[in-house]
Design a protein around this motif. Sequence first.
Motif, PDB file in Angstrom:
ATOM      1  N   CYS A 145       0.841  -1.194   0.000  1.00 50.76           N
ATOM      2  CA  CYS A 145       0.000   0.000   0.000  1.00 50.76           C
ATOM      3  C   CYS A 145       0.877   1.245   0.000  1.00 50.76           C
ATOM      4  O   CYS A 145       1.891   1.274   0.702  1.00 50.76           O
ATOM      5  CB  CYS A 145      -0.890  -0.020   1.243  1.00 50.76           C
ATOM      6  N   PRO A 146       0.509   2.281  -0.759  1.00 54.16           N
ATOM      7  CA  PRO A 146       1.323   3.505  -0.749  1.00 54.16           C
ATOM      8  C   PRO A 146       1.304   4.236   0.580  1.00 54.16           C
ATOM      9  O   PRO A 146       2.161   5.079   0.837  1.00 54.16           O
ATOM     10  CB  PRO A 146       0.691   4.359  -1.858  1.00 54.16           C
ATOM     11  N   TYR A 147       0.343   3.920   1.435  1.00 49.37           N
ATOM     12  CA  TYR A 147       0.204   4.610   2.718  1.00 49.37           C
ATOM     13  C   TYR A 147       0.609   3.738   3.906  1.00 49.37           C
ATOM     14  O   TYR A 147       1.101   4.244   4.913  1.00 49.37           O
ATOM     15  CB  TYR A 147      -1.245   5.071   2.920  1.00 49.37           C
ATOM     16  N   GLU A 148       0.390   2.419   3.801  1.00 54.96           N
ATOM     17  CA  GLU A 148       0.654   1.527   4.932  1.00 54.96           C
ATOM     18  C   GLU A 148       1.861   0.612   4.723  1.00 54.96           C
ATOM     19  O   GLU A 148       2.263  -0.102   5.631  1.00 54.96           O
ATOM     20  CB  GLU A 148      -0.585   0.660   5.218  1.00 54.96           C
ATOM     21  N   GLY A 149       2.420   0.610   3.500  1.00 53.68           N
ATOM     22  CA  GLY A 149       3.548  -0.277   3.227  1.00 53.68           C
ATOM     23  C   GLY A 149       3.099  -1.713   3.023  1.00 53.68           C
ATOM     24  O   GLY A 149       2.078  -1.971   2.379  1.00 53.68           O
ATOM     25  N   ASP A 150       3.847  -2.670   3.573  1.00 52.40           N
ATOM     26  CA  ASP A 150       3.519  -4.086   3.402  1.00 52.40           C
ATOM     27  C   ASP A 150       2.151  -4.406   4.005  1.00 52.40           C
ATOM     28  O   ASP A 150       1.790  -3.863   5.057  1.00 52.40           O
ATOM     29  CB  ASP A 150       4.580  -4.968   4.059  1.00 52.40           C
ATOM     30  N   ILE A 151       1.438  -5.285   3.326  1.00 54.58           N
ATOM     31  CA  ILE A 151       0.125  -5.730   3.787  1.00 54.58           C
ATOM     32  C   ILE A 151       0.216  -7.209   4.151  1.00 54.58           C
ATOM     33  O   ILE A 151       0.699  -8.021   3.365  1.00 54.58           O
ATOM     34  CB  ILE A 151      -0.946  -5.517   2.700  1.00 54.58           C
ATOM     35  N   ALA A 152      -0.257  -7.556   5.329  1.00 48.68           N
ATOM     36  CA  ALA A 152      -0.194  -8.952   5.776  1.00 48.68           C
ATOM     37  C   ALA A 152      -1.104  -9.826   4.933  1.00 48.68           C
ATOM     38  O   ALA A 152      -2.250  -9.450   4.657  1.00 48.68           O
ATOM     39  CB  ALA A 152      -0.605  -9.039   7.242  1.00 48.68           C
ATOM     40  N   PRO A 153      -0.628 -10.996   4.510  1.00 48.26           N
ATOM     41  CA  PRO A 153      -1.486 -11.907   3.759  1.00 48.26           C
ATOM     42  C   PRO A 153      -2.805 -12.205   4.467  1.00 48.26           C
ATOM     43  O   PRO A 153      -3.845 -12.338   3.819  1.00 48.26           O
ATOM     44  CB  PRO A 153      -0.624 -13.168   3.620  1.00 48.26           C
ATOM     45  N   ALA A 154      -2.769 -12.272   5.793  1.00 44.45           N
ATOM     46  CA  ALA A 154      -4.003 -12.556   6.544  1.00 44.45           C
ATOM     47  C   ALA A 154      -5.040 -11.458   6.358  1.00 44.45           C
ATOM     48  O   ALA A 154      -6.245 -11.725   6.338  1.00 44.45           O
ATOM     49  CB  ALA A 154      -3.677 -12.716   8.030  1.00 44.45           C
ATOM     50  N   ALA A 155      -4.586 -10.218   6.211  1.00 45.05           N
ATOM     51  CA  ALA A 155      -5.514  -9.107   5.991  1.00 45.05           C
ATOM     52  C   ALA A 155      -6.185  -9.234   4.628  1.00 45.05           C
ATOM     53  O   ALA A 155      -7.393  -8.982   4.478  1.00 45.05           O
ATOM     54  CB  ALA A 155      -4.776  -7.771   6.097  1.00 45.05           C
ATOM     55  N   VAL A 156      -5.416  -9.628   3.631  1.00 44.61           N
ATOM     56  CA  VAL A 156      -5.978  -9.838   2.290  1.00 44.61           C
ATOM     57  C   VAL A 156      -6.987 -10.983   2.316  1.00 44.61           C
ATOM     58  O   VAL A 156      -8.086 -10.885   1.755  1.00 44.61           O
ATOM     59  CB  VAL A 156      -4.858 -10.148   1.271  1.00 44.61           C
ATOM     60  N   ALA A 157      -6.613 -12.061   2.988  1.00 44.74           N
ATOM     61  CA  ALA A 157      -7.501 -13.224   3.075  1.00 44.74           C
ATOM     62  C   ALA A 157      -8.812 -12.870   3.754  1.00 44.74           C
ATOM     63  O   ALA A 157      -9.892 -13.319   3.343  1.00 44.74           O
ATOM     64  CB  ALA A 157      -6.800 -14.352   3.826  1.00 44.74           C
ATOM     65  N   ARG A 158      -8.740 -12.044   4.779  1.00 44.93           N
ATOM     66  CA  ARG A 158      -9.942 -11.655   5.510  1.00 44.93           C
ATOM     67  C   ARG A 158     -10.906 -10.880   4.605  1.00 44.93           C
ATOM     68  O   ARG A 158     -12.109 -11.158   4.568  1.00 44.93           O
ATOM     69  CB  ARG A 158      -9.540 -10.816   6.723  1.00 44.93           C
ATOM     70  N   VAL A 159     -10.384  -9.920   3.864  1.00 40.07           N
ATOM     71  CA  VAL A 159     -11.233  -9.103   2.991  1.00 40.07           C
ATOM     72  C   VAL A 159     -11.766  -9.936   1.821  1.00 40.07           C
ATOM     73  O   VAL A 159     -12.958  -9.873   1.486  1.00 40.07           O
ATOM     74  CB  VAL A 159     -10.451  -7.878   2.481  1.00 40.07           C
ATOM     75  N   ALA A 160     -10.906 -10.731   1.207  1.00 42.44           N
ATOM     76  CA  ALA A 160     -11.339 -11.561   0.083  1.00 42.44           C
ATOM     77  C   ALA A 160     -12.401 -12.561   0.543  1.00 42.44           C
ATOM     78  O   ALA A 160     -13.400 -12.792  -0.163  1.00 42.44           O
ATOM     79  CB  ALA A 160     -10.141 -12.300  -0.516  1.00 42.44           C
ATOM     80  N   GLY A 161     -12.195 -13.148   1.705  1.00 46.75           N
ATOM     81  CA  GLY A 161     -13.173 -14.104   2.225  1.00 46.75           C
ATOM     82  C   GLY A 161     -14.513 -13.466   2.489  1.00 46.75           C
ATOM     83  O   GLY A 161     -15.567 -14.067   2.220  1.00 46.75           O
ATOM     84  N   GLU A 162     -14.506 -12.246   2.985  1.00 46.14           N
ATOM     85  CA  GLU A 162     -15.772 -11.554   3.251  1.00 46.14           C
ATOM     86  C   GLU A 162     -16.514 -11.259   1.953  1.00 46.14           C
ATOM     87  O   GLU A 162     -17.736 -11.418   1.878  1.00 46.14           O
ATOM     88  CB  GLU A 162     -15.515 -10.273   4.044  1.00 46.14           C
ATOM     89  N   LEU A 163     -15.784 -10.826   0.930  1.00 42.03           N
ATOM     90  CA  LEU A 163     -16.419 -10.593  -0.373  1.00 42.03           C
ATOM     91  C   LEU A 163     -17.032 -11.879  -0.917  1.00 42.03           C
ATOM     92  O   LEU A 163     -18.146 -11.876  -1.470  1.00 42.03           O
ATOM     93  CB  LEU A 163     -15.389 -10.061  -1.374  1.00 42.03           C
ATOM     94  N   TYR A 164     -16.316 -12.969  -0.758  1.00 38.33           N
ATOM     95  CA  TYR A 164     -16.817 -14.256  -1.251  1.00 38.33           C
ATOM     96  C   TYR A 164     -18.078 -14.667  -0.495  1.00 38.33           C
ATOM     97  O   TYR A 164     -19.068 -15.098  -1.090  1.00 38.33           O
ATOM     98  CB  TYR A 164     -15.722 -15.313  -1.110  1.00 38.33           C
ATOM     99  N   ARG A 165     -18.063 -14.482   0.802  1.00 37.39           N
ATOM    100  CA  ARG A 165     -19.240 -14.851   1.600  1.00 37.39           C
ATOM    101  C   ARG A 165     -20.426 -13.924   1.335  1.00 37.39           C
ATOM    102  O   ARG A 165     -21.582 -14.334   1.454  1.00 37.39           O
ATOM    103  CB  ARG A 165     -18.868 -14.857   3.086  1.00 37.39           C
TER     104      ARG A 165
END
Length: 295
Positions: A145-165
Amino acid sequence: MDKVKLVEMGPRDGLQNEPAQVPTAVKIELVQQLAECGLTHIEVASFVSPKWVPQMADGSEVLTGLSRKQGVVYSALTPNLKGLEAALAAGADEVAVFTAASERFCQKNINCSVAESMARFEPVLQLARERGVRVRGYVSTVLGCPYEGDIAPAAVARVAGELYRLGCDEISLGDTIGTGTPNKAIAMLSAVRQEVPLLRLAAHFHDTYGQALANLYAVLEQGLRIIDSSVAGLGGCPYARRASGNVASEDVVYLLHGLGLNTGVDLDRLVNTGRWISRQLGRENGSKTGRAWNS
């Protein structure tokens, strides 16, 4: 032969940040040329406020002005219910919603938190289901992220999983600023596939640091089979400074064909389309294959 689904982003993600207004007729011609290349999924328009993305103000005219090719899915980005209704009225076959794995990016991009973005999507997904229209979910900043730097894979998984659900049929994972590297891409995908079936996941990798093809090869090796790309490498991100365009469709197709994977795309025609739109925009062709190809 193993098949890869390509989602062509050029007419929407590619053109949305062009500084000069692109004529509607040119947008329509681009979509129709891409369909003739054999691309079967083309994101055509964005139904966001013209105040924020003036280049996409003619989305309805583009969608309704197409001579549609059988078997091609013409999709549109629809961030809210108003956008969805406009896209459906114009004949979109598929729609997409978008959020981010980064809270700060989400605030900058759509002026709300990740949780608030999810709440906004619920009525969009409900109406789309009622109309029998598939919905794609985009997750930005999955590898940085240009503002937060590295993004944890778990954070991506959480958002992607919510969209899927929530009901998204497909989740596109975007390296919005193009800072990812293969090991990071594999780690991210490994986390996300615990929440979303692999065959429902797409890679949407920008090429800012020249890593997009390497990252795509890495996730292809993990079994991912849906790739977003943009003819002539068009695109960028208005909320991520210095982020270059999506990976070029021509370069992706060249790689995939070299790996013996089936795309259904005529690379020669695609190269010519990339050269044509680059001339129309008065810009250099962003595809290395497009510049090197003899046709």
